[in-house]
Design a protein around this motif. Sequence first.
Motif, short mmCIF file in Angstrom:
data_model
loop_
_atom_site.label_atom_id
_atom_site.label_comp_id
_atom_site.label_asym_id
_atom_site.label_seq_id
_atom_site.Cartn_x
_atom_site.Cartn_y
_atom_site.Cartn_z
N GLN A 241 0.70 -1.13 0.29
CA GLN A 241 0.30 -0.11 -0.24
C GLN A 241 1.17 1.51 0.18
N GLY A 242 2.38 1.30 0.24
CA GLY A 242 3.12 1.86 0.20
C GLY A 242 3.04 3.14 1.10
N ARG A 243 2.54 2.14 2.30
CA ARG A 243 2.59 2.88 3.65
C ARG A 243 4.54 2.86 4.28
N TYR A 244 5.23 2.69 3.42
CA TYR A 244 6.04 1.50 4.73
C TYR A 244 7.58 0.85 4.12
N SER A 245 8.12 1.60 3.16
CA SER A 245 9.59 0.91 2.96
C SER A 245 10.35 0.62 3.84
N PRO A 246 10.46 -0.72 3.03
CA PRO A 246 11.78 -1.77 3.91
C PRO A 246 12.88 -1.48 3.60
N SER A 247 13.25 -2.25 4.76
CA SER A 247 14.66 -2.17 4.78
C SER A 247 14.93 -2.64 3.60
N LEU A 248 16.84 -2.30 3.28
CA LEU A 248 17.54 -2.88 1.91
C LEU A 248 17.49 -3.94 1.87
N GLU A 249 18.16 -4.09 3.16
CA GLU A 249 18.10 -6.57 3.81
C GLU A 249 16.56 -6.73 3.14
N SER A 250 15.59 -6.46 3.44
CA SER A 250 14.40 -6.93 2.90
C SER A 250 13.92 -6.53 1.77
N ALA A 251 14.19 -5.80 0.92
CA ALA A 251 13.63 -4.98 -0.41
C ALA A 251 14.69 -6.36 -1.03
N PHE A 252 16.31 -6.40 -0.65
CA PHE A 252 16.48 -7.83 -1.67
C PHE A 252 15.85 -8.66 -1.60
N ARG A 253 15.74 -8.61 -0.83
CA ARG A 253 15.15 -10.44 0.30
C ARG A 253 13.94 -10.97 -0.86
N ILE A 254 12.71 -9.60 -1.10
CA ILE A 254 11.82 -9.48 -1.47
C ILE A 254 12.59 -9.78 -3.52
N SER A 255 13.26 -9.14 -3.93
CA SER A 255 13.57 -9.21 -4.94
C SER A 255 13.74 -10.59 -5.62
N ARG A 256 14.75 -11.27 -4.78
CA ARG A 256 14.99 -12.55 -5.08
C ARG A 256 14.24 -13.82 -4.88
N VAL A 257 13.12 -13.46 -3.97
CA VAL A 257 12.23 -14.02 -4.10
C VAL A 257 11.46 -14.04 -5.44
N PHE A 258 11.14 -13.01 -5.78
CA PHE A 258 10.58 -13.60 -6.89
C PHE A 258 12.08 -13.44 -8.40
N GLY A 259 12.78 -13.13 -8.23
CA GLY A 259 13.80 -13.73 -9.20
C GLY A 259 14.21 -12.52 -10.27
N VAL A 260 13.61 -12.09 -9.25
CA VAL A 260 14.29 -9.79 -10.59
C VAL A 260 14.98 -9.39 -9.84
N GLY A 261 15.97 -8.18 -10.32
CA GLY A 261 16.49 -7.75 -9.55
C GLY A 261 15.61 -6.15 -8.73
N LEU A 262 16.65 -6.03 -8.07
CA LEU A 262 16.12 -4.70 -6.92
C LEU A 262 15.34 -3.70 -8.70
N GLU A 263 15.31 -2.80 -8.85
CA GLU A 263 14.84 -2.26 -9.72
C GLU A 263 13.81 -2.61 -10.51
N ASP A 264 13.52 -3.79 -10.83
CA ASP A 264 12.49 -4.54 -11.11
C ASP A 264 10.93 -4.26 -10.47
N VAL A 265 11.42 -4.26 -8.81
CA VAL A 265 10.30 -4.36 -8.21
C VAL A 265 9.95 -3.07 -7.18
N PHE A 266 11.03 -2.43 -6.97
CA PHE A 266 11.44 -0.67 -6.47
C PHE A 266 11.53 -0.02 -7.55
N GLY A 267 10.95 1.12 -7.15
CA GLY A 267 11.20 2.40 -8.29
C GLY A 267 11.24 3.49 -7.34
N TRP A 268 11.12 5.15 -7.69
CA TRP A 268 10.96 6.18 -7.33
C TRP A 268 10.38 6.76 -7.31
#
Lengths: 72, 140
Positions: A42-69
């Motif tokens: 919902q965009g109410r919380y930005s995860p830590s860098l570690e969790s962001a990496f973990r999320i992208s690894r779960v989906f097998g994509v790069g960090l910037e494919d999941v998160f943007g500015w």
Amino acid sequence: MAKRPPITNRVKELREAHGAMSQAALGEAIGVTRQTIIAIEQGRYSPSLESAFRISRVFGVGLEDVFGWAGD
Amino acid sequence: MSFHEKSAWVMGLIMIAGMAFYFRTVAAMSEGLEQLAPPVLPLVVVYIVVIVVLSIIGHIVIAVSRPSEADDMMDERDKLVAARAGNIAGLVLGIGLISALGGYLINYDGNQLFHAAFGVLMVSQIAEYAARIVYYRAEV
């Protein structure tokens, strides 16, 4: 009160594309609660860098494919 | 609503009820004495025991209502929420205690100082739980 984080994400879209993975399953995979996944989606919380990496690894994509500015 | 948010609701409500109980009792005692009642150990002990018992019962009820979330550890968001709410509580406690001490310097009333300091401790806890609820519902 903190302003809404300027980080966008495609977590919900990627989760649905991965066999409709549940929020609870994703949370368990990266070590956070289901409520935190809901807050991220919902965009109410930005995860830590570690969790962001973990999320992208779960989906097998790069960090910037999941998160943007916001605005980019 | 997560276990930790429910916990904040329960603890906040218990703290408000406890504060009402304490100050209503002090007010009733003061009425009889026709001056501000001194702090009494039994009242403080009863207050603490009631808070502890109610918080245990409250957490059992939350856990039973959703057993799957009962053993949830605090994740990174919970810790951030707790840290920010704790910051607000610390601020409330600091300002409140300075005000209570200032009141003592004006009135030299030790009873008033005790009740004010005890009340400020309660208010800071209530502020912490309220802040947690707000942070859980808004952006962190």
